[in-house]
Enzyme design. Structure first.
Site, short mmCIF file in Angstrom:
data_model
loop_
_atom_site.label_atom_id
_atom_site.label_comp_id
_atom_site.label_asym_id
_atom_site.label_seq_id
_atom_site.Cartn_x
_atom_site.Cartn_y
_atom_site.Cartn_z
N HIS A 17 39.00 30.55 51.20
CA HIS A 17 38.55 31.61 52.11
C HIS A 17 38.13 31.08 53.47
CE1 HIS A 17 38.52 35.04 49.24
NE2 HIS A 17 38.45 34.05 48.36
N HIS A 106 36.80 26.92 35.33
CA HIS A 106 37.11 26.76 36.75
C HIS A 106 36.59 25.41 37.22
CE1 HIS A 106 38.70 28.47 40.38
NE2 HIS A 106 38.74 29.69 39.86
N ASP A 362 45.20 36.69 39.92
CA ASP A 362 46.41 36.93 39.15
C ASP A 362 46.08 36.97 37.66
OD1 ASP A 362 48.98 36.59 40.99
OD2 ASP A 362 47.51 35.11 41.65
#
Length: 412
Positions: A17, A106, A362
């Site tokens: 980002h 993650h 996704d």
């Protein structure tokens, strides 16, 4: 580190980002026509927001060439590439709950352990957003050179999602390497055919429909699913690969396993080949079919091998060196880590709790991973090719040796 390659080097920058992502590509041969139009098609194939089974993040992924070309021609100097992050939404990650928990599976926790600090939004450098310029854009440049100078073709496609397989393993064919349908497919498949099976990119309508339905089901349940991508490299010159530690399959594995969410790599017969006896698995050599000069569709400088193999269980590489047969391999992708379901986990300060992640993700990365796999394959092949051409050029300056087998002979 953030640099890949030795002779064709790509150094990437950017997080999920931040304002932009991009790279510097060093070692691009001079004198090649190159504009953004040569790069953009692969960027568009990888971009988010392509269908209802991909992330709704809406990025145009327009690439800008910042340096290294003049009047649309490469100068041989470093090429700078930049892609703006136009649809960044850091606020999706700025809530108190998301800040407290490392997301399951993650990279939040491992990045924090490594650097002592981490990006607060998205996956930072571990996000698939990192792949857009440093891999796909740079790979498109590499691929153009390979195609124009050597006629190399690189095509990837989806071969499984969850328990839906394009070529299911069986007792008769434990590996795709012995499946005639698979071998026929990799001889002729091209990207236009692959993309005619959007959004999944599995070149079989019935299987593709089942895969799409499967991904939609996981999406609707706020869950995710993984799968595999197979890639074939055709017309690859012989002699590529640097034994012992930079064998061609080793550098391909390195490249593929550096892609976010990858969990497996197999080449040629792969793990299924472990069930086949050597008497069947070995690839006997045969005389390569003669191709009249000027009719092979390749550049005049490309030499054709005098021998080829009857079968191709080796996947086009033997002893870590390309043998001229099609190179094919498969890459496994895990289910995306960030899902919408509530998950029991633990905060950074060791307190058990429940995390319900937010953001746009996704449900399956496999369809959009197809151009990333192709691009990383191109980066590996061009790096190996430039190394081999330097060796061949240096050798050609020496007097010819007597009594040795001639290795370079163009078919007539």
């Amino acid at each position: 580190m953030s640099t890949f390659g030795n002779h064709f080097r790509v150094t990437t920058y950017g997080e999920s980002h931040c304002l932009s992502v991009g790279c510097i590509v060093d070692g691009v041969p001079p004198g090649m026509a190159l504009t953004e139009d040569d790069i953009q098609p692969q960027m568009t194939r990888r971009r988010p927001g392509q269908s209802a089974i991909t992330t709704p993040r809406n990025e145009k992924d327009r690439v800008e060439i910042q340096s290294g070309t003049e009047f649309g021609i490469t100068l041989g100097t470093p090429i700078g590439l930049k892609v703006m992050n136009e649809n960044q939404r850091k606020q999706d990650y700025g809530n108190q709950t998301m800040d407290l928990y490392p997301r399951p599976s993650h990279a939040d926790w491992t990045y924090l352990e490594k650097y002592g600090v981490k990006a607060s939004s998205g996956g930072g450098r571990s996000s698939a957003r990192e792949t857009i310029a440093g891999r796909v854009a740079a790979g498109a440049i590499a691929e153009k050179y390979l195609r124009e100078a050597f006629g190399v073709e690189i095509v990837a496609f989806t071969t499984s999602i969850g328990n839906e397989f394009l070529f299911p393993p069986s007792a008769t064919h434990p590996t795709c390497a012995t499946n005639p349908e698979f071998l026929k497919l990799i001889e002729s498949i091209d990207r236009k055919a692959v993309d005619s099976f959007l959004p999944v990119r599995a070149p079989n309508q019935e299987v593709s429909d089942r895969m799409e339905k499967l991904v939609a089901d996981f999406r609707d349940r706020q869950d995710s699913i993984g799968g595999t991508v197979t890639c074939v490299i055709r017309n690859c010159p012989t002699g590529l690969g640097e034994p012992c530690f930079d064998k061609l399959e080793a550098t391909l594995a390195h490249a593929m396993l550096s892609i976010p969410a990858t969990k497996g790599f197999e080449i040629g017969s792969g793990f299924g080949g472990c069930q086949v006896p050597g008497s069947i698995h070995n690839d006997p050599f045969i005389k390569a079919p003669a191709v009249p000069a000027g009719q092979n569709g390749l550049h005049a400088s490309v030499r054709l091998p005098r021998l080829t193999t009857k079968t191709n269980n080796s996947g086009g590489i033997q002893g870590g060196i390309s043998n001229g047969a099609p190179i094919y391999f498969t890459v496994g992708f895990k289910p995306p880590a960030t899902i919408g379901q509530a998950q029991n986990t633990t905060t950074y300060d060791e307190t058990e709790g429940v995390l319900e992640a937010k953001g746009r993700h996704d449900p399956c990365v496999v369809p959009r991973a197809v151009p990333i796999v192709e691009s990383m394959a191109a980066l590996v092949i061009i790096d190996a090719l430039l190394a081999q051409k330097a060796r061949e050029s240096a050798r050609s300056l020496l007097p010819p040796l007597k009594g040795v087998i001639p290795v370079h002979q163009t078919q007539q």
